[in-house]
Enzyme design. Structure first.
Site, PDB file in Angstrom:
ATOM      1  N   GLY A  44       0.838  -1.192   0.000  1.00 16.96           N
ATOM      2  CA  GLY A  44       0.000   0.000   0.000  1.00 16.96           C
ATOM      3  C   GLY A  44       0.875   1.245   0.000  1.00 16.96           C
ATOM      4  N   ARG A  87      -8.609   9.262  14.682  1.00 12.33           N
ATOM      5  CA  ARG A  87      -7.877   9.845  13.551  1.00 12.33           C
ATOM      6  C   ARG A  87      -8.649  11.005  12.933  1.00 12.33           C
ATOM      7  NH1 ARG A  87      -7.872   7.970   7.427  1.00 12.33           N
ATOM      8  NH2 ARG A  87     -10.018   7.561   8.035  1.00 12.33           N
ATOM      9  N   GLU A 147     -13.345  18.054   5.529  1.00 12.64           N
ATOM     10  CA  GLU A 147     -13.953  16.856   6.110  1.00 12.64           C
ATOM     11  C   GLU A 147     -14.083  17.056   7.611  1.00 12.64           C
ATOM     12  OE1 GLU A 147     -12.947  12.956   3.817  1.00 12.64           O
ATOM     13  OE2 GLU A 147     -11.067  13.980   4.166  1.00 12.64           O
ATOM     14  N   ARG A 157     -15.317  12.253  13.383  1.00 15.48           N
ATOM     15  CA  ARG A 157     -15.982  10.988  13.052  1.00 15.48           C
ATOM     16  C   ARG A 157     -16.541  10.245  14.254  1.00 15.48           C
ATOM     17  NH1 ARG A 157     -12.096   8.686   8.325  1.00 15.48           N
ATOM     18  NH2 ARG A 157     -12.882  10.208   6.859  1.00 15.48           N
ATOM     19  N   HIS A 161     -16.335   4.521  10.435  1.00 20.59           N
ATOM     20  CA  HIS A 161     -16.728   5.580   9.511  1.00 20.59           C
ATOM     21  C   HIS A 161     -18.221   5.786   9.680  1.00 20.59           C
ATOM     22  CE1 HIS A 161     -17.353   8.022   5.989  1.00 20.59           C
ATOM     23  NE2 HIS A 161     -16.044   8.124   5.878  1.00 20.59           N
ATOM     24  N   ALA A 169       2.211   3.034   2.362  1.00 23.27           N
ATOM     25  CA  ALA A 169       3.391   3.051   3.237  1.00 23.27           C
ATOM     26  C   ALA A 169       4.476   2.118   2.699  1.00 23.27           C
ATOM     27  CB  ALA A 169       2.996   2.638   4.654  1.00 23.27           C
ATOM     28  N   GLN A 190     -11.052   7.408  -0.493  1.00 29.58           N
ATOM     29  CA  GLN A 190     -11.873   8.262  -1.346  1.00 29.58           C
ATOM     30  C   GLN A 190     -11.579   9.749  -1.134  1.00 29.58           C
ATOM     31  OE1 GLN A 190     -16.053   7.519  -0.798  1.00 29.58           O
ATOM     32  NE2 GLN A 190     -15.973   5.513  -1.764  1.00 29.58           N
ATOM     33  N   GLU A 249      -0.900   2.249   8.438  1.00 30.43           N
ATOM     34  CA  GLU A 249      -2.001   1.990   9.376  1.00 30.43           C
ATOM     35  C   GLU A 249      -1.634   0.991  10.466  1.00 30.43           C
ATOM     36  OE1 GLU A 249      -5.801   1.714   7.481  1.00 30.43           O
ATOM     37  OE2 GLU A 249      -6.761   0.906   9.270  1.00 30.43           O
ATOM     38  N   HIS A 267     -13.556   1.132  10.212  1.00 28.51           N
ATOM     39  CA  HIS A 267     -12.896   1.837   9.109  1.00 28.51           C
ATOM     40  C   HIS A 267     -11.385   1.958   9.274  1.00 28.51           C
ATOM     41  CE1 HIS A 267     -12.653   4.570   5.765  1.00 28.51           C
ATOM     42  NE2 HIS A 267     -12.238   5.564   6.508  1.00 28.51           N
TER      43      HIS A 267
HETATM   44  C1  LIG Z   1     -12.875   2.838   1.965  1.00 28.03           C
HETATM   45  C2  LIG Z   1     -11.721   3.590   2.571  1.00 28.03           C
HETATM   46  C3  LIG Z   1     -11.616   4.957   2.373  1.00 28.03           C
HETATM   47  C4  LIG Z   1     -10.541   5.656   2.914  1.00 28.03           C
HETATM   48  N1  LIG Z   1     -10.415   7.000   2.656  1.00 28.03           N
HETATM   49  C5  LIG Z   1      -9.315   7.656   3.079  1.00 28.03           C
HETATM   50  C6  LIG Z   1      -9.074   9.001   2.708  1.00 28.03           C
HETATM   51  O1  LIG Z   1      -9.855   9.604   1.984  1.00 28.03           O
HETATM   52  N2  LIG Z   1      -7.933   9.591   3.147  1.00 28.03           N
HETATM   53  C7  LIG Z   1      -7.027   8.954   3.950  1.00 28.03           C
HETATM   54  O2  LIG Z   1      -6.020   9.547   4.327  1.00 28.03           O
HETATM   55  N3  LIG Z   1      -7.221   7.667   4.296  1.00 28.03           N
HETATM   56  C8  LIG Z   1      -8.331   7.011   3.883  1.00 28.03           C
HETATM   57  N4  LIG Z   1      -8.513   5.696   4.234  1.00 28.03           N
HETATM   58  C9  LIG Z   1      -7.498   5.030   5.054  1.00 28.03           C
HETATM   59  C10 LIG Z   1      -6.277   4.731   4.212  1.00 28.03           C
HETATM   60  O3  LIG Z   1      -6.689   4.277   2.946  1.00 28.03           O
HETATM   61  C11 LIG Z   1      -5.415   3.675   4.859  1.00 28.03           C
HETATM   62  O4  LIG Z   1      -5.194   3.954   6.210  1.00 28.03           O
HETATM   63  C12 LIG Z   1      -4.061   3.596   4.171  1.00 28.03           C
HETATM   64  O5  LIG Z   1      -4.241   3.462   2.795  1.00 28.03           O
HETATM   65  C13 LIG Z   1      -3.276   2.421   4.721  1.00 28.03           C
HETATM   66  O6  LIG Z   1      -2.136   2.265   3.928  1.00 28.03           O
HETATM   67  P1  LIG Z   1      -1.079   1.158   4.331  1.00 28.03           P
HETATM   68  O7  LIG Z   1       0.015   1.264   3.336  1.00 28.03           O
HETATM   69  O8  LIG Z   1      -0.756   1.278   5.758  1.00 28.03           O
HETATM   70  O9  LIG Z   1      -1.892  -0.216   4.160  1.00 28.03           O
HETATM   71  P2  LIG Z   1      -2.734  -0.842   2.974  1.00 28.03           P
HETATM   72  O10 LIG Z   1      -2.926   0.074   1.830  1.00 28.03           O
HETATM   73  O11 LIG Z   1      -3.955  -1.444   3.585  1.00 28.03           O
HETATM   74  O12 LIG Z   1      -1.802  -1.999   2.475  1.00 28.03           O
HETATM   75  C14 LIG Z   1      -1.571  -3.129   3.290  1.00 28.03           C
HETATM   76  C15 LIG Z   1      -0.755  -4.114   2.499  1.00 28.03           C
HETATM   77  O13 LIG Z   1      -0.289  -5.142   3.332  1.00 28.03           O
HETATM   78  C16 LIG Z   1      -0.541  -6.400   2.720  1.00 28.03           C
HETATM   79  N5  LIG Z   1      -0.600  -7.386   3.793  1.00 28.03           N
HETATM   80  C17 LIG Z   1      -1.371  -7.391   4.897  1.00 28.03           C
HETATM   81  N6  LIG Z   1      -1.078  -8.430   5.677  1.00 28.03           N
HETATM   82  C18 LIG Z   1      -0.086  -9.111   5.039  1.00 28.03           C
HETATM   83  C19 LIG Z   1       0.639 -10.292   5.335  1.00 28.03           C
HETATM   84  N7  LIG Z   1       0.444 -11.020   6.443  1.00 28.03           N
HETATM   85  N8  LIG Z   1       1.584 -10.692   4.453  1.00 28.03           N
HETATM   86  C20 LIG Z   1       1.817 -10.017   3.290  1.00 28.03           C
HETATM   87  N9  LIG Z   1       1.143  -8.901   2.966  1.00 28.03           N
HETATM   88  C21 LIG Z   1       0.212  -8.450   3.841  1.00 28.03           C
HETATM   89  C22 LIG Z   1      -1.803  -6.177   1.937  1.00 28.03           C
HETATM   90  O14 LIG Z   1      -1.996  -7.154   0.945  1.00 28.03           O
HETATM   91  C23 LIG Z   1      -1.523  -4.793   1.381  1.00 28.03           C
HETATM   92  O15 LIG Z   1      -0.668  -4.854   0.258  1.00 28.03           O
HETATM   93  C24 LIG Z   1      -9.577   4.985   3.693  1.00 28.03           C
HETATM   94  C25 LIG Z   1      -9.696   3.610   3.898  1.00 28.03           C
HETATM   95  C26 LIG Z   1     -10.755   2.906   3.338  1.00 28.03           C
HETATM   96  C27 LIG Z   1     -10.844   1.432   3.560  1.00 28.03           C
END
Ligand SMILES: Cc1cc2nc3c(=O)[nH]c(=O)nc-3n(C[C@H](O)[C@H](O)[C@H](O)COP(=O)(O)OP(=O)(O)OC[C@H]3O[C@@H](n4cnc5c(N)ncnc54)[C@H](O)[C@@H]3O)c2cc1C
Length: 558
Positions: free
Chosen positions: A28, A396, A135, A299, A251, A30, A62, A385, A361
């Site tokens: 994702g 948050r 927001e 929220r 949410h 990060a 979104q 996250e 959420h």
């Molecule tokens: C519907 C929705 C709307 C949102 N809207 C907003 C917004 O408008 N603005 C905002 O700032 N945030 C928003 N958020 C929150 C934000 O999207 C997330 O907090 C953020 O994208 C998390 O990024 P990340 O890189 O930490 O994790 P993620 O993008 O969730 O990526 C996690 C990754 O880890 C992998 N993974 C997990 N467990 C394992 C494992 N055991 N082994 C191997 N791979 C694994 C997954 O496959 C994935 O690739 C929203 C979230 C959702 C669900």
């Protein structure tokens, strides 16, 4: 420096071993930001992800990214005000320094993303200045967005494209299971399983958890299937500490779909930012008199108000309220994703109120880290996250998480490079594979039902103890030998940790709402500061149980 493995090499050996300088769990915002920066710094990186490369929460985001851009902001707005709004939303539990540090890193992070090709919506056609929305909890219009309401998809698209250009190896459909550690406790790699349960090993002096959230703890969530809290469980089993796990943000508005379970389509808060309002079935406003910001209250406040209103509905409990967006002109163009989801249910937001309900959420807590991702365990890092940097506190602020992923993702790569350069990380050759001991695994359906009924918004001591009993009754001991069991074991451990923290926090604060302790409790007669104005640290006992540290002796040791 060791060489990276390719997905092909890994796939062609039923049991395989690979090496890298840094293994990143998750692709994702990060994970990919960190991988790109680490490669720039000369490190051999391998990204491991359990789904396809863009299957995380990121692509579903979104509303947008909250950021105060230099020379491009609402009059009177500032990075300092963004930080103040973050602290207010966090309800006394944010780490002030972490908030200011991460928010201050936002403008440069967004500039880098734009330089990498991300296209945000302009204020007007042909202009370079970006459109900004507002927001819940924000005191200014400072949320930039892309594709109307498809910001996460644009962020993910940009990062995946750049990782592809740079040929960063990404091992898809492999789930990280457990850390490999040296006898001294340093993390020096991970074990993984492919779809069929074929095991592999990646040895690396640095492991970054960028594994996202835990929405699948609940029946109704905005999160995709991957959000099963694996990173938290892996970190706990590796000896790290987690904190603030009782604060799960619900949410306020996912699209209510009768009988549906799992991921429900989000109705972004920006819809209320553009003027939509919440009503009950009688047409009465849900938010009037609840908070000075009305429909744009933080929220936790809006979710709790909707939950209360649903419970007060004539005849017992109602399952949704209505969001009136009929006053927003050009809804389909401004919110194409929401519009399309409504259309599936035969709802036209230009004419019809949208049925909405709160859903799990965002995980405000996580693995305790510094702002540059170091956990208390040498060689183990976390960002995004899954991490608890202190940015979010008890709640948050909307659109702060993509920002955190961008800022912390870059910083953690720099921290890994610095730690490698000083030679302080463990030697992967000394890593010992964890023996395949069994762990407790609860039935996922029973767990989700109990969590949704008793550990969502509005918890009490009795309900939380029911969750504990349901978990105990449905648990079996199992080795971690299939991806499904790895996820179920993570859900089990994280649910246990969350319930323990929620049961002990005998007050309501932020996303944690106790019906038997409805007030926030800032009092603490024997000390200057409140016991409850601190995160609750959790670690695993030698027998594998999550245990809470004494709140009076809390010290964040990252
Ligand atoms: C519907 C929705 C709307 C949102 N809207 C907003 C917004 O408008 N603005 C905002 O700032 N945030 C928003 N958020 C929150 C934000 O999207 C997330 O907090 C953020 O994208 C998390 O990024 P990340 O890189 O930490 O994790 P993620 O993008 O969730 O990526 C996690 C990754 O880890 C992998 N993974 C997990 N467990 C394992 C494992 N055991 N082994 C191997 N791979 C694994 C997954 O496959 C994935 O690739 C929203 C979230 C959702 C669900």
């Amino acid at each position: 420096m060791t060489g990276p493995v390719t997905a092909l090499q890994a796939k062609t050996h039923p049991v395989w071993e690979a090496a890298a300088d840094l293994v990143v769990i998750g692709s994702g915002v990060a994970g990919l930001t960190a991988a790109l920066r680490a490669q720039e710094l000369g490190l051999h990186v391998l990204v491991v992800t359990k789904g396809a490369v863009s299957d995380g929460n990121t692509r579903w985001a979104q509303g947008g990214i909250a950021v105060v851009l230099e020379g491009e902001h609402e009059q009177g707005d500032s990075v300092g005000k963004h930080a103040e709004d973050t602290l207010t939303a966090g309800a006394g539990l944010c780490d002030d320094d972490a908030v200011r540090s991460i928010i201050a890193g936002g403008p440069a992070a967004v500039a880098r993303l734009r330089a990498a090709g991300a296209r945000f919506d302009p204020a007007a056609a042909g202009r370079t200045e970006l459109a900004r929305t507002r927001e819940g909890g924000h005191s200014a219009f400072r949320v930039i967005h892309a594709g109307g309401d498809a910001t996460g998809a644009e962020v993910e698209r940009t990062l995946v494209a750049k990782a592809g250009d740079r040929r960063i190896p990404v091992l898809e459909h492999h789930i990280a299971v457990d850390a490999i550690r040296t006898p001294a406790g340093e993390v020096v790699g991970v074990t993984v399983l492919d779809h069929d349960g074929v095991p592999g090993v990646v040895r690396a002096p640095a492991v970054l958890l960028a594994s996202g959230g835990l929405g699948q703890l609940y029946h109704a969530t905005s999160n995709p299937e991957i959000a099963t809290g694996d990173g938290l469980a892996l970190a706990l089993r590796a000896g790290a500490q987690v904190a603030d796990v009782e604060f799960v943000q619900f949410h306020p508005t996912v699209l209510f779909t009768p009988g549906a379970r799992g991921r429900l389509p989000l109705v972004t808060e920006a819809v209320r930012g553009e003027g939509a309002t919440l009503h009950d079935a009688t047409g009465a406003s849900v938010m009037r008199g609840v908070h000075p910001l009305g429909d744009l209250a933080p929220r936790d406040v809006v979710s709790a108000a909707i939950t209360r209103r649903m419970a007060q509905a004539p005849g017992g409990i109602d399952d949704h309220v209505l969001l009136d967006a009929t006053g927003i002109s050009g809804f389909a163009k401004r919110f194409p994703t929401v519009h399309a989801a409504c259309a599936v249910l035969g709802i036209d937001p230009a004419k019809d109120p949208i049925p909405v309900t709160p859903a799990a959420h965002f995980a405000c807590g996580g693995v305790v880290t510094t702002v540059d991702g170091r956990s208390g365990v040498l060689g183990l890092y976390a960002a995004g996250e899954v991490a608890r940097t202190g940015l979010h506190g008890a709640n948050r602020l909307a659109s702060n998480s993509l920002l955190e992923g961008l800022v912390a993702g870059r910083r953690v790569a720099e921290a890994v490079a610095a730690d490698l350069a000083t030679g302080q990380l463990g030697d992967p050759r000394r890593g010992v594979l964890a023996s395949r001991a069994t762990v407790p695994v609860a039935d996922r359906d029973a767990l989700q039902r109990a969590m949704s009924r008793y550990a969502a918004i509005g918890r009490d001591a009795e309900g939380l103890s029911v969750v504990g009993s349901v978990l105990d009754l449905s648990m079996v001991e199992s080795p971690l030998w299939t991806p499904r069991i790895v996820e179920d074991a993570a859900l089990t451990l994280v649910a246990e940790a969350l319930v323990a923290a929620a049961a002990r926090r005998t007050e309501s604060r932020g996303c944690h709402v106790r019906t038997d302790f409805p007030e926030r409790d800032d009092s603490f007669p024997e000390r200057d500061d409140s016991a409850w104005q601190r995160g609750q640290l959790i670690r695993l006992s030698p027998s594998g149980q999550p245990v809470l540290a004494d709140p009076i002796a809390l010290e964040v040791v990252a």
